[in-house]
Write a protein that holds these residues in place. Sequence first.
Motif, short mmCIF file in Angstrom:
data_model
loop_
_atom_site.label_atom_id
_atom_site.label_comp_id
_atom_site.label_asym_id
_atom_site.label_seq_id
_atom_site.Cartn_x
_atom_site.Cartn_y
_atom_site.Cartn_z
N GLU A 1 -2.75 -6.18 10.43
CA GLU A 1 -4.21 -5.69 10.14
C GLU A 1 -4.68 -4.68 11.02
O GLU A 1 -5.10 -3.49 10.68
N LYS B 1 -4.46 -0.04 10.12
CA LYS B 1 -5.57 1.22 10.29
C LYS B 1 -4.97 2.41 10.83
O LYS B 1 -5.74 3.38 11.10
N LYS C 1 -2.38 -11.37 1.51
CA LYS C 1 -3.14 -11.01 2.63
C LYS C 1 -2.91 -9.75 3.08
O LYS C 1 -3.89 -8.93 3.50
N THR C 2 -1.52 -9.27 3.34
CA THR C 2 -1.26 -8.00 3.66
C THR C 2 -1.59 -7.03 2.83
O THR C 2 -1.92 -5.83 3.02
N LYS D 1 -3.88 -7.06 0.39
CA LYS D 1 -5.34 -6.81 0.61
C LYS D 1 -5.77 -6.03 1.59
O LYS D 1 -6.50 -5.19 1.43
N ALA D 2 -5.32 -6.08 2.53
CA ALA D 2 -5.60 -5.39 3.89
C ALA D 2 -5.27 -3.80 3.71
O ALA D 2 -5.57 -2.83 4.08
N LEU E 1 -7.61 -2.28 1.59
CA LEU E 1 -8.99 -1.87 2.10
C LEU E 1 -8.70 -0.89 3.05
O LEU E 1 -9.76 0.04 3.29
N ASN E 2 -7.45 -0.33 3.50
CA ASN E 2 -7.27 0.80 4.43
C ASN E 2 -6.89 1.88 3.71
O ASN E 2 -6.38 2.92 4.02
#
Length: 258
Positions: free
Chosen positions: A24, A28, A49-50, A52-53, A56-57
């Motif tokens: 996470e 960024k 999960k990765t 999705k992150a 998101l970024n």
Amino acid sequence: MDKLIDLNSDLGESFGQWKMGNDEAILKIVSSANIACGFHAGSPEGILKTLKAAKLNNVAIGAHVGYPDLVGFGRRNMDVATEELIADVIYQIGALKGLATSIGSKVSYVKPHGALYNTIAHDKRQAMAVIEAICLIDPTLTLVALAGSQLINWAKDKGLNVVAEAFADRAYHADGTLVSRKQEGAVLHDPDLIAERMLQLVNEGGVTSIDGQFVRIDAGSICVHGDSSGALAMAQKVKERLQQNGITITSFAKVKDV
């Protein structure tokens, strides 16, 4: 003309309760994420999960395919039969594509991992198996390959788009090959030194080798290993130093899509 460079990291490598890296936080910083596909590392839930992150970024997603080697983390050499390797690579890319599609995202490139990455840089039989697998499942995918390796021309000859890669946290020999992890000084840990080397790479087209000689490296992407000690600090320092010098961090996948 503005200088552009991609910054990537190997992610999605946690397995169940066993945690690897800080996905996470790294997401960024980087512009591309090489996400494990379950063969050398990564469990389906953790990979998702990765993904999705990464979405998101707004980070580009790549399939980090490797040998079927969870115990050795994909860093042990394997003499895999051609047809088996083709199927293995198709299987891994397909799995990541399926997970990415489920969240409205997509896989843009393929970057082989560990021993597979190093082997296909010079082993034509295994290299052609990986190339064929990519062509069979999705020839629009970009292949990320070691800068200066024979793999680059082999893949281009088959019509694949290829991006050459340099490693921020690895030492190079004067001939442009990576110093073996078994050798002292192969892995770099000083964020300031690493950042200066990557600035030299972008501005001068190469870095200083472990032998003290300048070695030319033509690369469009820089990798900071997500499992390296201090990976987060290294990635942040590299990004800051490059941006301070007017260099834009952006994924080659996004430039290709423009």
